[in-house]
Design a protein around this motif. Structure first.
Motif, short mmCIF file in Angstrom:
data_model
loop_
_atom_site.label_atom_id
_atom_site.label_comp_id
_atom_site.label_asym_id
_atom_site.label_seq_id
_atom_site.Cartn_x
_atom_site.Cartn_y
_atom_site.Cartn_z
N LEU A 1 0.83 -1.21 0.00
CA LEU A 1 0.00 0.00 0.00
C LEU A 1 0.87 1.26 0.00
CD1 LEU A 1 -2.86 -1.04 2.44
CD2 LEU A 1 -3.14 -0.34 0.08
N ILE A 2 1.98 1.22 0.74
CA ILE A 2 2.88 2.39 0.79
C ILE A 2 3.39 2.70 -0.62
CG2 ILE A 2 5.16 3.18 1.57
CD1 ILE A 2 4.57 1.83 4.27
N ILE B 1 1.96 1.88 -3.51
CA ILE B 1 0.86 2.36 -4.36
C ILE B 1 0.55 3.82 -4.06
CG2 ILE B 1 -1.63 2.10 -4.80
CD1 ILE B 1 -1.23 -0.92 -4.48
N ILE B 2 0.52 4.17 -2.77
CA ILE B 2 0.21 5.56 -2.42
C ILE B 2 1.31 6.49 -2.94
CG2 ILE B 2 -0.09 7.18 -0.49
CD1 ILE B 2 -1.31 4.81 1.07
N ALA C 1 0.81 6.92 -6.62
CA ALA C 1 -0.39 7.71 -6.91
C ALA C 1 -0.13 9.20 -6.66
CB ALA C 1 -1.56 7.22 -6.05
#
Lengths: 343, 91
Positions: free
Chosen positions: A326-327, A329-330, A333
């Protein structure tokens, strides 16, 4: 009045979104300290720096490739191969099951270091050739070389004269002292590897900001067609950046062998993820043409601090994978958002 | 197919050009919504930014949730804190 409020709100939203990742990462560290203040013990902080250093050197190498709007998935496996060969060359001459039975005197440390760099450079140049001359996608060619490197590592480790396929260990004391030792002043201990990392960072920073290669690299990463029209040799620049990354992988492999003190076929597994994540967290844009070395260094340390804090809190390993994913991907993004807003 | 696309885009741009102010996304009939992001960008609609904002917000929320779950269900000090919070909630 209402318009000013709206603008302020937009600014705050934009700030929160642009710095969301840093806010969360600092938040995690604060929560960890609140839960257990032993986290701030100097030994823990030194451990984080030490672990961040070898992966940080890898990140310095791959950062240049990301600035070129490329990537390198072979980092971990190439490091594994270089580290395996280094390990076989620095095994203690008194160790009965050493790889090179005929070697009766320890080699000067420069030899394994150069061999390690040489292997990594060969792989990096193959990647560079594919990207620069054959116009292959970096993702595909580096995936291919990653598999080749893994195959070579496994074969090399299996070919031990003792017939064993065990990890290579029992290294010369001189090697361990020089590569994994530490400065000691009283109770304070600063590992050499941290110093090597900082030296590499300073050199790469100078190359990026003060040399023609650095300027060409940013030009090619920003817009390769415009760079070519302006007289920049795109292929030469790509090859040189790959060469530089190979040198850094080789150095990192040499230091990693000393740090882990046992090199098997799984050494280096998934290191590319940490190196690429560190770059993205450090603000190196996947769209190319943007990035700083200070960002990469800070990204490496923050990422390691998060990994370490998750271990420290004994968070389930599977959750750790999800959190790290998730880190990344964020971070990507946020990078894309900056790019779209700028456009 | 290509020709049809081009005609649609040309018609659309003509319509947009007639207006003095940028068109809001809601004001565009569904069947005439832009074909590509490029067209959106040309109209200054920033569709992409909004979509990314929502994506980042959702991903951040998910990260916080997984972190909390990871810490509270782990075997370290966070777990005892989680158990304590759970106990308080039950009371």
């Amino acid at each position: 009045m209402e318009k000013t409020k709206k603008i302020d709100r937009e600014r705050v939203t934009s700030f929160l979104l642009n710095y969301a990742l840093y806010i969360i990462l600092v938040g995690i560290l604060v929560v960890v300290v609140i839960i257990d203040n032993k986290f701030l013990h100097p030994n823990n902080l030194i451990n984080i720096l030490q672990q961040a250093s070898t992966k940080g050197i890898l990140a310095l190498g791959v950062a240049g490739l990301i600035v070129l709007a490329g990537t390198d998935l072979s980092i971990g496996r190439v490091l594994g191969l270089s580290a395996a060969v280094t390990a076989s060359l620095v095994q203690s001459t008194t160790y009965a099951s050493r790889y090179y039975q005929n070697m009766e005197k320890p080699l000067p440390l420069i030899v394994p270091l150069l061999v390690s760099i040489g292997i990594a450079v060969v792989f990096a140049l193959i990647n560079g050739f594919g990207v620069a001359f054959l116009k292959m996608h970096p993702f595909i060619i580096t995936l291919g070389t990653s598999l080749i490197a893994f195959g070579c590592t496994s074969l090399y480790i299996e070919a031990q004269p003792s017939g064993s396929a065990q990890a290579l260990s029992s290294f010369e004391k001189n090697f361990i002292d020089k590569a994994a030792g530490a400065f000691r002043i009283g109770n304070f201990r600063l590992p050499y590897v941290v110093i090597y990392f900082l030296i590499c960072a300073v050199i790469v920073h100078i190359i990026w900001t003060r040399t023609k290669l650095g300027k060409n690299m940013f030009a090619v990463g920003g817009n390769s067609e415009a760079a070519a029209v302006s007289g920049v040799s795109v292929t030469r620049t790509i090859m040189l950046v790959y060469l530089m990354s190979g040198v850094l992988y080789g150095i990192s492999a040499f230091l990693e062998a000393a740090r882990v003190q046992s090199v098997g076929s799984q050494t280096g597994f998934n290191y590319e993820m940490d190196a690429i994540s560190a770059c993205v967290i450090g603000g190196v844009s996947f769209n190319g043409g943007v990035g700083t070395i200070i960002g990469v260094v800070i990204g490496s340390i923050i990422l390691q601090a998060i990994n370490y804090s998750l271990y420290f809190l004994q968070v389930n390993a599977y959750y750790q994978y999800i959190i790290r994913g998730l880190i990344i991907i964020i971070a990507v993004a946020i990078d894309v958002r900056k790019y779209v807003v700028k456009k | 197919m290509e020709e049809e696309k081009r005609t649609r885009v040309a018609e659309f741009i003509e319509e947009v050009d007639e207006n003095d102010e940028p068109v809001k996304p809601e004001a565009i009939p569904l069947n005439k919504r832009p074909i590509s992001h490029k067209l959106y960008d040309r109209m200054g609609l920033n569709f992409s930014v909004k979509a990314i904002n929502i994506f980042i917000a959702v991903a951040v929320g998910l990260l916080v949730l997984v972190l909390a779950l990871g810490v509270f269900t782990g075997s370290g000090k966070g777990a005892s804190l989680g158990a304590c919070l759970g106990h308080l909630y039950l009371i």
